[in-house]
Each structure stands twice: as C-alpha cells, then as structure tokens.
Design a protein around this motif. Sequence first.
Motif, mmCIF file in Angstrom:
data_model
loop_
_atom_site.group_PDB
_atom_site.id
_atom_site.type_symbol
_atom_site.label_atom_id
_atom_site.label_comp_id
_atom_site.label_asym_id
_atom_site.label_seq_id
_atom_site.Cartn_x
_atom_site.Cartn_y
_atom_site.Cartn_z
ATOM 1 N N PRO A 196 -35.754 -12.266 9.213
ATOM 2 C CA PRO A 196 -37.106 -11.953 8.720
ATOM 3 C C PRO A 196 -37.338 -10.462 8.493
ATOM 4 C CG PRO A 196 -37.150 -12.609 11.037
ATOM 5 C CD PRO A 196 -35.785 -12.912 10.527
ATOM 6 N N ARG A 197 -36.520 -9.596 9.108
ATOM 7 C CA ARG A 197 -36.705 -8.162 8.911
ATOM 8 C C ARG A 197 -36.046 -7.653 7.632
ATOM 9 N NH1 ARG A 197 -34.289 -4.930 12.028
ATOM 10 N NH2 ARG A 197 -35.808 -3.239 11.990
ATOM 11 N N LEU A 198 -35.227 -8.485 6.989
ATOM 12 C CA LEU A 198 -34.528 -8.055 5.784
ATOM 13 C C LEU A 198 -35.253 -8.524 4.528
ATOM 14 C CD1 LEU A 198 -30.747 -8.649 6.627
ATOM 15 C CD2 LEU A 198 -32.040 -6.509 6.726
ATOM 16 N N THR A 213 -24.966 -15.470 1.420
ATOM 17 C CA THR A 213 -25.939 -14.445 1.823
ATOM 18 C C THR A 213 -27.365 -14.846 1.439
ATOM 19 O OG1 THR A 213 -25.547 -13.213 -0.250
ATOM 20 C CG2 THR A 213 -24.274 -12.559 1.697
ATOM 21 N N HIS A 214 -27.511 -15.545 0.321
ATOM 22 C CA HIS A 214 -28.838 -16.003 -0.099
ATOM 23 C C HIS A 214 -29.429 -16.977 0.923
ATOM 24 C CE1 HIS A 214 -32.082 -17.245 -2.772
ATOM 25 N NE2 HIS A 214 -31.745 -18.507 -2.546
ATOM 26 N N SER A 215 -28.572 -17.849 1.460
ATOM 27 C CA SER A 215 -29.038 -18.799 2.475
ATOM 28 C C SER A 215 -29.245 -18.108 3.817
ATOM 29 C CB SER A 215 -28.030 -19.946 2.630
ATOM 30 O OG SER A 215 -27.873 -20.652 1.417
ATOM 31 N N ALA A 216 -28.335 -17.180 4.144
ATOM 32 C CA ALA A 216 -28.376 -16.543 5.463
ATOM 33 C C ALA A 216 -29.580 -15.627 5.625
ATOM 34 C CB ALA A 216 -27.089 -15.764 5.705
ATOM 35 N N VAL A 217 -29.984 -14.942 4.559
ATOM 36 C CA VAL A 217 -31.042 -13.934 4.689
ATOM 37 C C VAL A 217 -32.372 -14.545 5.119
ATOM 38 C CG1 VAL A 217 -31.920 -13.983 2.311
ATOM 39 C CG2 VAL A 217 -31.909 -11.820 3.599
#
Length: 458
Positions: free
Chosen positions: A196-198, A188-192
């Motif tokens: 850009p809205r998160l 999740t750290h890489s995916a976020v």
Amino acid sequence: MDIVTRPRILVVGAGFAGVGCVRRLERRLAPDEASVTLVTPYSYQLYLPLLPQVASGVLTPQSIALSLRRSRKYRTRIIPGGAIGVDLKAKVCVIRTITDEIVNEQYDYIVLAPGSVTRTFDIPGLVDNAFGMKTLAEAAYIRDHVISQLDLADASHDPGERTSRLQFVVVGGGYAGTETAACLQRLTHSAVKRYPRLDPRLIRWHLIDIAPKLMPELGEKLGRSAQEVLRRRGIEVSLGVSIKQAGPHEVTFTDGRVVPTRTLIWTAGVVASPLIATLGAETVRGRLAVTAEMNLPGNDGVFAVGDAAAVPDQAKGEEGAICPPTAQHAMRQGKRVADNVIATLRNQPMQPYVHKDLGLVVDLGGRDAVSKPLGVELHGLPAQAVARGYHWGALRTNVAKTRVMTNWLLNAVAGDDFVRTGFQARRPAKLKDSEYTDSYLTPEQVRAHVEGAGPAQG
C-alpha cells in the motif's frame, strides 16, 4: 559382446537435441550393440521455453526440469560435467566434471549437442551487472531479485532509491525477452497491490531491442498485436535501441536516455557453445558446418545438432538456408541424428534431416498470447490455448505434464504468490557468474592435453 569391445557413443549436451538423441538410441539399440554416454552438468533436461513462467512464479522450477533417469529403458551412463574440448583426430572428448576434475573420454561416435550461450557484446559493465535467462538458477534468482526490489522500495525513504528499484529493463525483443518482460510485468502488477505504500505508477518496465521490429518472425500483424498488448500493460517498448553502458544503479541507452534501475535482464540472442571453436572445423556464423545428415564432413562418426550446428534447412529449398536454433528443430534433429548414428553403426545409408516449421507461439501471460500455427495468425485466448497446448504436448514425461498443468490451474484459481525463497540471497547470479565461457580450451590446448595425458578413459 564384451562391454570393452562395444562401440562407444558419446552425446554431449542434455538439451532438446541431446536428450532426443539419447532416448532414441536407448529405444532402438540392443543393450549389447553399443554403449551410450551423456555429458551434462545436470541429470535433467530443461524445458527452456517455459523458463519465463518459472521466473514469474507461475511454474515451479521442478516442473520444467525433466529427469533423465525416469526412462523405462534408461541405461545411459551420465558424466556430470561439461565438454571443454574435442580432439577429432584422437577421438577424445576433454571433460571438466562438476568437481573441476579434467577427464578424457574416448568415443567411436560422437554427437555434439552442446547448445548455445548468451550472446554478449563489449558493453561496459554488461556482464558484471546484467542477469541472464538461460538456466533454472537464473530464473529463480531473478524472481527473488524482482520481489526483493518491491520489498526494498517499500521500506526505503529515499525517492531516488525507490525510483531505481521500481524500474526494470529487459534487452532483447525475441521470444525470450518478450515473454520474460510480459510475465514479470504481470508479477509486479499483481504484487504491488500488496504494497500500500508503493504507487503502482512508479513501476516501469522497459523492453528494448536494436532490431526495427518486435519478433519479426511472427509477421507484421502479429508483431504489432504483441507490441500493443505490452504497451497496454504499461511496458515501454523501444526498438532500434540497445545498451551503451550498464552500471549497478543505472543503464544508459544508445539513444542517450539514462534509466535508473537495479534490474537489467539480458536476452539479446544466443551464440553456439564455445566448444565448437575447440574443434578447429569450418563454421557458419559460429555454428558447426554439417551436412543434411548432420555429420561433419571428413570426420567419420562425428555428428552435430541443435543450436551449435548449421544444419541445412532442406524444407525451405533455398540455397544456404540453415535451420533456426529453436526447440522445434532441435527435438527432431536429435531423433534423426540417432537414426543416422545407428545406420552408420549397422553400415546402412543415412537419411537427411527435413522438417517444415510448424509455426510459432508466444505466451504473454494471463489471457494474452500471439501464435502462428501452420501459418494461421491467432491472438488472445485462442493463441493462449495453442501456445500452452503446444508446450504441454512437447513435455517429454507424464510427470512433467501433470506438474505443469497443476501449476497452471493453481495459478489460474489462486493467483500469484510473492514469496522470496532466499536460497541465493548471498550469491551473485549475473552473466559473469552463470556462463563459464572462459573454461574452454583452444584446439592447440586440446591436442597438447590429450597427447600429454596418456591413455584416455572410456
């Protein structure tokens, strides 16, 4: 020797112990010396320690599913299904096939290696709302689910919904839970970064355990080191805490906290397969009580190994010590029990199982790991090299080794991908959907079924 008169060896379960036993039997028994049958729902052995890396996408599912039919000496008959009862007196195993047909299988020698199931408690909503992490299907589903939470949070205009979708709870501070939380948090750290809205600060991971220490087997120093790695990554570790209630949109902790979440992953230990209870035999903490030779006292030709057996740990030299339910012991027990089955078959003396633990490895993803090989405490890159080296060496086939190494190298060079397969998008995969613990018979039902079914197969 005619095939009908050959002794029949039945192995139940295709985990580390069961497959180790079958492979040894195939190598050391002459084709006409005995027939070997394996009961398993799937014709592969799952390398369970690497399952968190499948959930995080570092490894593909096929990488850790080792085909049982690749052996050069493969001659084992596989019954696709699960054992739901054993009549020790009649020497019959009752099997439910993958098409729900109930069949009786006769045997002369039986090796019980059915493994374990997820340990749950009477917590309201737990089995209806929590995910498990013991099968390939569960790991693949969790990966899809976690990525879908990012997609849905990114598309949502409701702050409350967004908060609940970006909080994740893992219960269980053992190896499975710690590695699962570490690997998925890294995902999740890489995916976020692709959303850009998160706000990355909204993503929160919780790792909780009722025990006072994280992975106490590692020792005080390494346990603290692992905890520090997790906290540095932003994983909130809560010890002495468990789940009081689990709902579809929130989880209540025993310390009173209420965490809004759509993701509860339950890895709080395992218990022996319910198959053991169908035997009506003596157990030790739910595991079948066996001798150091892994045979069931008072029952000729009955052996048990792995998570479902309380095998005396003679290497410790302590009264009442039993081997822990780890892959390291199961692999070696499988080979030793095969030797003892062969010895019984040939009227030779059996040998006790003795193995001194080689140590522990915990892969936290990326460059983070803690390991304790042969009592030497390591962390960081050296620990990661030991952890991955151990797992790579323990893979049974060269094909699996090649796939795993290729996946590791590709992930190191190209990074993570964030693809949802969608294969199980409309199918639930909660604890109640993944482990069919209500399928087993009672000892009385087993006896009635065997007596009423007439001649058994085999």
